[in-house]
Design an enzyme around this catalytic site. Structure first.
Site, short mmCIF file in Angstrom:
data_model
loop_
_atom_site.label_atom_id
_atom_site.label_comp_id
_atom_site.label_asym_id
_atom_site.label_seq_id
_atom_site.Cartn_x
_atom_site.Cartn_y
_atom_site.Cartn_z
N HIS A 1 22.07 -48.69 -67.64
CA HIS A 1 20.75 -49.20 -67.27
C HIS A 1 20.39 -48.78 -65.83
O HIS A 1 19.55 -47.92 -65.63
CB HIS A 1 20.73 -50.73 -67.46
N HIS B 1 15.16 -46.43 -71.32
CA HIS B 1 15.07 -47.69 -70.58
C HIS B 1 14.74 -48.86 -71.51
O HIS B 1 15.35 -49.92 -71.43
CB HIS B 1 14.05 -47.60 -69.45
N HIS C 1 16.82 -46.35 -63.76
CA HIS C 1 16.19 -46.68 -62.47
C HIS C 1 16.55 -45.68 -61.36
O HIS C 1 15.69 -45.08 -60.73
CB HIS C 1 16.64 -48.07 -62.00
N ILE D 1 10.32 -52.82 -64.71
CA ILE D 1 11.01 -54.11 -64.55
C ILE D 1 12.50 -53.83 -64.61
O ILE D 1 12.93 -52.89 -65.27
CB ILE D 1 10.60 -55.15 -65.62
N ASN E 1 16.99 -52.27 -72.02
CA ASN E 1 16.49 -53.35 -71.17
C ASN E 1 15.90 -54.53 -71.95
O ASN E 1 16.23 -55.68 -71.68
CB ASN E 1 15.44 -52.83 -70.19
#
Length: 709
Positions: A367, A559, A372, A709, A563
């Protein structure tokens, strides 16, 4: 020189131009804008600025406040790492390599959440949870080591809740996190009350079951770690002088005893029937260091699965290993599903350890690192090298929205020294250092494309005759089945877009902005990997299409898949504990722990699980992270204004949007097909994480354009 605001004109020009086709009247504007956005690499950045530059992750530690909050700089030869956006804050007094921390981390103003977003956006909620709710929990649950005394105490989080002292501002929590915090009727205190996660709602005992433990490797929160066993016997590549004997105790005899009469190990290998979750070599160097941290433990682990005739996986064995420590030799033991009471409980404890390893690896590597963290350099380079009127900037822009802001918030309160990740996840204070080791050993841009990732793990082979150009090793692999349709849809849209703007293949190589962007991604954004031979070269439209499809897949499909199911699967933490706090009872069978284990095995399992404060903190965080805001922008949802102006691009986007609506229908249909046992069954949570669209809230579906997020 134009002022910053004059320069904004270029993004208001509706038409997209390659550099060589820019009308002469705006050529200079185009070049000057990029110079301004790059800045000069000096001074501290102010919130009003729009300057994009690079720096290392040197702001996670806080050495000036406490020595134990010192952390290594990530982004050098010892700890390779992607780069972040430079903020230019002063250096710390105790460590000249580290940057001072601040409560408001600079991001270029175009990357900050819009005012509308700030009102409704999950990130505002996330900030409130991090800055207000978690400290309240620490006041309420005073003893950080206190575990749950019974399983019913865990259930009470969903029906009775945790009473919180009322914050000074009345109604504060209810206005911001109404899903989590309810007002108690007499108005004295607030109540933290968790919604029942879907996995618990559908089958209260699913977390206990071997079939669900296996199924989640293909259709759970982390479908990225399971791989085909291709070498036998299993053997570590670490130095045996340091870590002890390299050979695994999962032997041919042991496996053949478990797969009783189905086939020999050789046949199973030939027929691609053995799969593994392998956290042995990555975790072993951290085991002894993590064990020095109070209230946690660690092992290297290997979990072996057998693919049954009906296409489901069955766990065969778990091996846990501790390297030599002090005068004790290496300890390792294999646990298998057994038919006696002691063996059964040891197996359950071993599964809890593996789930903690998988939770940590999922959060830190699959993740944080691979979505990110690795995306931020693409964004910085795009803003420094691609004009806002460049067609490729416009294609990527929706997929970069708010990522830098959410990453800045993560550095401030999530992945920082002593932050929520370090205090609640398995590798503890070594969490982000572990993600650097994974980046060093495992990350390659060319393997981030979904088909390449599947092939690398032996979960697929190239097959030009197959529907998506690959044939899956496990046919019913929900993440891959849905993901490949999404991958193909993205690739077709990107192909239509690129071929429209680059009708002549030589235009790709001669596009100086495009080449400067891609060079900078490699040499500055991922500088510690700049000399690797696997970086794609942008010579042809095909090269460009594949590269852009990979980036969009990572920001959208990858993602979303890892997530938005977090609360659904990990909200009931016995299913995915984030940390293991006690050793296996058999590691040192003379001590009192073993006696307690024999007398009350349930208590031993509860002691291994996260403490009350760890569990409630993580549950609150995952609830917010799994939430879609009301103004979420989904892939294929809204056409950008510059695309709508161009009939060819508009038609291509409508085709893309139509393909995603078809995918919705395909997923719905698959989730009613009883033959697909890895996604359909009694009490099974249907696999919807790659359904493109969703309503707001915690829904376990919906693929936003960007990592916001």
């Amino acid at each position: 020189m134009h002022s910053n605001d004059d320069v904004l004109m270029s993004s208001t020009i509706k038409q997209s131009y390659l550099p060589s086709e820019t009308p002469s009247g705006i050529k200079r504007l185009r070049e000057e804008e990029l110079q301004l956005l790059r800045g000069n690499g000096e001074g501290e950045r102010k919130t009003s600025e729009r300057i994009y530059d690079y720096d290392t992750y040197n702001d996670l530690g806080d050495p000036d406040s406490k020595d134990e909050l010192t952390r290594p700089v990530l982004g050098d030869k010892d700890h390779p790492y992607p780069r972040r956006c430079r903020t230019g804050r002063p250096r710390t007094k105790k460590d000249p390599l580290s940057e001072e921390r601040s409560s408001n981390v600079y991001v270029p103003r175009d990357e900050a959440f819009s005012e509308l977003k700030q009102l409704t956006f999950s990130a505002k909620t996330l900030k409130s949870v991090l800055h207000a709710l978690l400290p309240q929990l620490e006041i309420t649950l005073v003893d950080p080591e206190l575990g749950f005394p019974y399983f019913t105490a865990i259930d009470s989080l969903f029906n009775e809740g945790v009473t919180l002292p009322k914050p000074t501002t009345s109604g504060f929590f209810q206005s911001i996190i109404p899903r989590l915090v309810k007002a108690i009727s007499d108005g004295q205190d607030d109540l933290l009350l968790f919604e029942t996660p879907e996995i618990l709602d559908r089958d209260k005992f699913s977390w206990f079951k071997d079939e669900e433990f296996s199924r989640q490797t293909l259709a759970g929160l982390n479908p990225y770690s399971i791989e085909l066993v291709t070498e036998w016997p299993l053997k570590s590549k670490l130095d045996p002088e340091i870590y002890g004997p390299a050979e695994s105790l999962i032997t041919t005899e042991l496996v053949e005893k478990e797969i009783r009469g189905f086939m020999t190990v050789n046949e199973a290998l030939k027929r691609k029937k053995l799969f593994i979750l392998d956290y042995h070599d990555l975790l072993m160097p951290y085991v002894n260091k993590v064990r020095e941290v109070e209230g946690t433990t660690l092992y290297g682990s290997r979990t072996l699965f057998f693919l049954t005739e009906n296409g489901t996986l069955r766990p065969v064995a778990i091996e846990l290993t501790r390297p030599p420590i002090g005068d004790k030799p290496q300890w390792k033991e294999v646990f298998t599903p057994t038919w006696d009471a002691t063996g059964c409980w040891l197996w359950r404890l071993a599964k809890a350890h593996v789930c903690a390893h998988d939770s940590g690896y999922h959060q830190l590597v699959i993740h944080w690192l691979r979505t990110h963290c690795c995306t931020e350099p693409y964004i910085i380079a795009a803003n420094r090298q691609l004009s806002a009127m460049h067609p490729i900037y416009r294609l990527l822009h929706p997929h970069f929205r708010y990522t830098m802001e959410i990453n800045a918030l993560a550095r401030e309160s999530l992945i920082n020294a002593g932050g929520a990740i370090e205090t609640c996840f398995s590798p503890a204070k070594y969490s982000i250092e572990l993600s650097s080791a994974a980046y060093d050993q495992l990350w390659r841009f060319d393997m981030e494309a979904l088909p390449a990732d599947l092939i690398r793990r032996g979960m697929a082979v190239e097959d030009p005759t197959a529907e998506h150009g690959v044939k899956l090793t496990i046919e019913d692999y929900p993440f891959a089945n849905d993901g490949l349709i999404l991958w193909d849809a993205i690739k077709e849209w990107v192909g239509d877009y690129v071929n429209h703007y680059y009708p002549d293949p030589t235009l790709v190589e001669s596009d100086n902005e495009l080449q400067a962007w891609w060079t900078e991604v490699r040499t500055k954004g991922h500088a510690d990997k700049k000399d690797e031979p696997w970086w794609p070269v942008l010579k042809t439209p095909e090269d460009l299409i594949h590269t852009l499809t990979t980036i969009i897949w990572v920001t959208a499909g990858h993602h979303a898949a890892v997530n938005f199911g977090q609360y659904m699967y990990a909200g009931y933490f016995p299913n995915r504990p984030t940390i293991a706090r006690s050793n296996m009872p058999t590691e040192d069978p003379n001590d009192d722990l073993f006696k307690i284990f024999l007398k009350k095995p349930e208590a031993a399992l509860l002691r291994c699980f996260p403490s009350q404060i760890q569990a409630t903190k993580v549950m609150a965080l995952l609830d917010v992270l799994s939430n879609h805001s009301p103004d979420e922008e989904y892939i294929g949802g809204n056409v950008e204004s510059s695309w709508a102006e161009n009939p060819v691009i508009k038609a291509a986007f409508e085709r893309f949007s139509g393909n995603l609506k078809k995918l919705e229908g395909i997923i719905d249909e698959r989730n009613t097909n009883m033959k697909l046992k890895n996604r359909v069954g009694a009490g099974v949570v249907p696999y919807e994480l790659l359904k493109p669209f969703s309503e707001s809230g915690v829904t376990g579906k919906g693929v936003p354009n960007s990592i916001s997020i």
